[in-house]
Scaffold this motif. Structure first.
Motif, PDB file in Angstrom:
ATOM      1  N   GLY A  64      -2.990   4.273  -2.533  1.00 55.53           N
ATOM      2  CA  GLY A  64      -2.204   3.878  -3.604  1.00 55.53           C
ATOM      3  C   GLY A  64      -1.488   2.573  -3.546  1.00 55.53           C
ATOM      4  N   LEU A  65      -1.103   1.961  -4.553  1.00 55.03           N
ATOM      5  CA  LEU A  65      -0.594   0.649  -4.627  1.00 55.03           C
ATOM      6  C   LEU A  65       0.924   0.566  -5.368  1.00 55.03           C
ATOM      7  CD1 LEU A  65      -3.590  -1.199  -5.696  1.00 55.03           C
ATOM      8  CD2 LEU A  65      -2.649  -1.174  -3.401  1.00 55.03           C
ATOM      9  N   LYS A  66       1.822  -0.117  -4.789  1.00 54.36           N
ATOM     10  CA  LYS A  66       3.002  -0.670  -5.604  1.00 54.36           C
ATOM     11  C   LYS A  66       3.122  -2.242  -5.873  1.00 54.36           C
ATOM     12  CE  LYS A  66       7.055  -1.192  -3.550  1.00 54.36           C
ATOM     13  NZ  LYS A  66       8.536  -0.831  -2.768  1.00 54.36           N
ATOM     14  N   ILE A 119       4.185   7.127  -2.372  1.00 55.67           N
ATOM     15  CA  ILE A 119       2.989   7.278  -3.520  1.00 55.67           C
ATOM     16  C   ILE A 119       2.327   8.652  -3.321  1.00 55.67           C
ATOM     17  CG2 ILE A 119       0.858   6.504  -4.347  1.00 55.67           C
ATOM     18  CD1 ILE A 119       1.986   3.813  -3.677  1.00 55.67           C
ATOM     19  N   ILE A 151       4.604  10.820  -5.339  1.00 55.71           N
ATOM     20  CA  ILE A 151       4.165  10.677  -6.775  1.00 55.71           C
ATOM     21  C   ILE A 151       2.998  11.319  -7.146  1.00 55.71           C
ATOM     22  CG2 ILE A 151       3.787   8.740  -8.561  1.00 55.71           C
ATOM     23  CD1 ILE A 151       5.770   7.203  -6.789  1.00 55.71           C
ATOM     24  N   ASN A 179       8.575   4.082 -13.838  1.00 57.25           N
ATOM     25  CA  ASN A 179       7.850   3.241 -13.137  1.00 57.25           C
ATOM     26  C   ASN A 179       6.558   3.573 -12.730  1.00 57.25           C
ATOM     27  OD1 ASN A 179      10.490   2.475 -13.166  1.00 57.25           O
ATOM     28  ND2 ASN A 179       9.832   0.284 -12.318  1.00 57.25           N
ATOM     29  N   ALA A 180       5.879   5.001 -12.876  1.00 55.20           N
ATOM     30  CA  ALA A 180       4.672   5.429 -12.430  1.00 55.20           C
ATOM     31  C   ALA A 180       3.947   5.933 -13.759  1.00 55.20           C
ATOM     32  CB  ALA A 180       4.870   6.092 -11.404  1.00 55.20           C
ATOM     33  N   ASP A 214       0.819  -1.018  -0.046  1.00 57.20           N
ATOM     34  CA  ASP A 214       0.093   0.098   0.189  1.00 57.20           C
ATOM     35  C   ASP A 214       0.789   1.289   0.180  1.00 57.20           C
ATOM     36  OD1 ASP A 214       0.986   0.431   2.635  1.00 57.20           O
ATOM     37  OD2 ASP A 214      -0.999  -0.054   3.437  1.00 57.20           O
ATOM     38  N   TYR A 237       9.208  -3.024 -10.811  1.00 53.69           N
ATOM     39  CA  TYR A 237       7.587  -2.579  -9.953  1.00 53.69           C
ATOM     40  C   TYR A 237       6.923  -1.673 -10.837  1.00 53.69           C
ATOM     41  CZ  TYR A 237      10.351   1.658  -8.873  1.00 53.69           C
ATOM     42  OH  TYR A 237      11.008   2.889  -8.825  1.00 53.69           O
ATOM     43  N   TRP A 238       5.616  -1.323 -10.445  1.00 58.34           N
ATOM     44  CA  TRP A 238       4.871  -0.408 -11.022  1.00 58.34           C
ATOM     45  C   TRP A 238       4.113   0.366  -9.766  1.00 58.34           C
ATOM     46  CZ3 TRP A 238       5.138   2.244 -15.592  1.00 58.34           C
ATOM     47  CH2 TRP A 238       4.172   2.887 -15.548  1.00 58.34           C
ATOM     48  N   ILE A 239       3.837   1.708 -10.002  1.00 55.79           N
ATOM     49  CA  ILE A 239       3.123   2.318  -9.026  1.00 55.79           C
ATOM     50  C   ILE A 239       1.870   2.754  -9.645  1.00 55.79           C
ATOM     51  CG2 ILE A 239       3.236   4.361  -7.744  1.00 55.79           C
ATOM     52  CD1 ILE A 239       6.385   3.926  -7.257  1.00 55.79           C
ATOM     53  N   LEU A 240       0.757   2.710  -8.734  1.00 58.47           N
ATOM     54  CA  LEU A 240      -0.554   3.237  -9.113  1.00 58.47           C
ATOM     55  C   LEU A 240      -0.849   4.195  -7.835  1.00 58.47           C
ATOM     56  CD1 LEU A 240      -2.249  -0.004  -9.833  1.00 58.47           C
ATOM     57  CD2 LEU A 240      -1.981   1.839 -11.527  1.00 58.47           C
TER      58      LEU A 240
END
Lengths: 118, 292
Positions: free
Chosen positions: A87-89, B64, B67, B89-90, A60, A101-104
């Motif tokens: 958010g999520l990683k 995050i 970001i 990556n974002a 998270d 990884y990708w971050i949302l």
């Protein structure tokens, strides 16, 4: 828009993976997106090959692990969407120092959920 | 009179947030880029460089929530060259992204390559590039130009051009100072971060890989001693971060002149990018002049 949605996601995935490649010199290209209450995790080597073994970890916004599962070998893994309010990683680790990884952010999830279902 | 003062205060109180909202919001991944943006845009922009002082911005992954702040920016200034690779990556808005080293991508310095394989995927090679491009002040001037070009989308071009000329003149002055550095002997550095300074100046700068701001371990000292046997002519040692007293003593005991050449990844405690670089170059020039 409904018909175009799968193509749009494919295009976004390819775009993200392409953009990510130069920076992920020694890693794995990972991309995550959201469709309704489903989290879609895609990972590929630069050759296009999909990893067959490894671990998917989801954190998270406070970097707390909220979900962990094994890589299935599918090009797009579909997982239940965890609580995304911070958010999520999404991290894919296939060992030997290969991970990505990708971050949302919450805004990313909101925007993607607002797109019409296919 | 009191009423007028009250009205005026209320007017300004109401106006200030509106004015702040009109300013260009800029997020950067390094201090040099924040400095360039501040010099070029002045009060017309709010410039944010959120990396904590105790973290290396080249490798820092922002939380995050931070970001999400980047996503809201009008401009996101990237260093490129693999610096702050979290940006790949974002989902960052493409319209806001500015890769300030894109124009000189072909002049980036390759630092290492690793060849290996993933099971049946065959052997392949990963390349890496040196990331501290601003230590070649000609390249820094090109980064400043990229920032200026992006700012012209929001602010009057004439003002930006005038500020860019002044900034590039300052960077050229630093570059001229670099071109005066000479040494027949190689230099040693605490970390491999000076590739662009070395290429531009013609100096040979070898390096160990010591963590910034820590006292080296016994084995690290032994590795340094082995290098000094290999390069007995070395007289000058560059610290990337302010050394501990023990670390400094160890260098001096080996007959080396130590110079703290701050990379300026972060905003310096005193002064700014320009004064910090002047201080670096003056200290290095003095060390080279005094080296036997």
């Amino acid at each position: 828009m409904t018909v175009l949605r799968p193509f749009l996601r494919l295009w976004l995935s390819l775009l993200a993976l392409t953009v990510a490649m130069p920076a992920l010199g020694h890693g794995l290209n990972v991309f995550a997106s959201v469709e309704g209450e489903t989290l879609i995790v895609e990972s590929k080597f630069s050759s296009g090959r999909v990893p067959q073994v490894g671990t998917v970890r989801i954190y998270d916004g406070y970097d707390v692990l909220v979900h962990e599962t094994e890589v299935t070998g599918e090009s797009a893994m579909r997982l239940p969407l965890p609580d995304w309010s911070t958010g999520l990683k999404v991290e894919v680790d296939i060992g030997d120092g290969h991970d990505g990884y990708w971050i949302l952010t919450p805004a990313d999830v909101r925007r993607q959920q607002a797109e019409p279902e296919s | 009179m009191k009423t007028w003062f009250l009205c005026l205060s209320l007017f300004w109180w109401a106006l200030t947030p509106a004015l702040a909202q009109d300013r260009v919001t800029i997020y950067t991944v390094s201090y040099p880029l924040a400095y360039f943006a501040e010099r070029l845009a002045g009060d017309e922009a709010r410039v944010f460089f959120p990396a904590p002082q105790d973290r290396d911005p080249a490798f820092w992954r922002p939380p995050i929530a931070v970001i999400a702040d980047y996503q809201e920016a009008d401009l996101i200034l990237l260093n490129g060259a693999g610096y702050a690779d979290w940006t790949a990556n974002a989902s960052l808005p493409r319209a806001a992204l500015v890769d300030t080293s894109r124009a000189f991508r072909s002049r980036l310095i390759e630092t290492e390559s690793i060849t290996h394989s993933h099971g049946g995927d065959g052997e392949h090679t990963h390349a890496a590039v040196a990331s501290h491009v601003w230590l070649d002040f000609q390249l820094a001037a090109e980064q400043a130009e990229a920032v200026a070009d992006a700012l012209k989308r929001f602010l009057p071009a004439e003002k930006i051009e005038a500020e860019l000329s002044a900034l590039q003149a300052d960077l050229n002055r630093l570059d001229q100072q670099v071109m005066k550095l000479t040494s027949s002997a190689p230099l040693l550095a605490s970390h491999p971060r000076y590739q662009y300074l070395a290429r531009r100046s013609g100096l040979t700068i070898e390096s160990v890989e010591w963590p910034a701001g820590e006292t080296p371990t016994e084995s690290q000292w032994q590795a340094l001693d082995a290098l000094l046997v290999q390069w007995p002519q070395v007289r000058v040692f560059l610290w990337e971060a302010e050394p501990t007293a023990d670390a400094q003593r160890g260098i001096v005991e080996r007959g080396l002149t130590a110079v703290w050449f701050d990379l300026a990844d972060h905003r310096p405690a005193e002064g700014d990018f320009m004064t910090r670089m002047e201080k670096n170059l003056n200290a290095l020039q003095q060390a080279l002049d005094e080296a036997p």
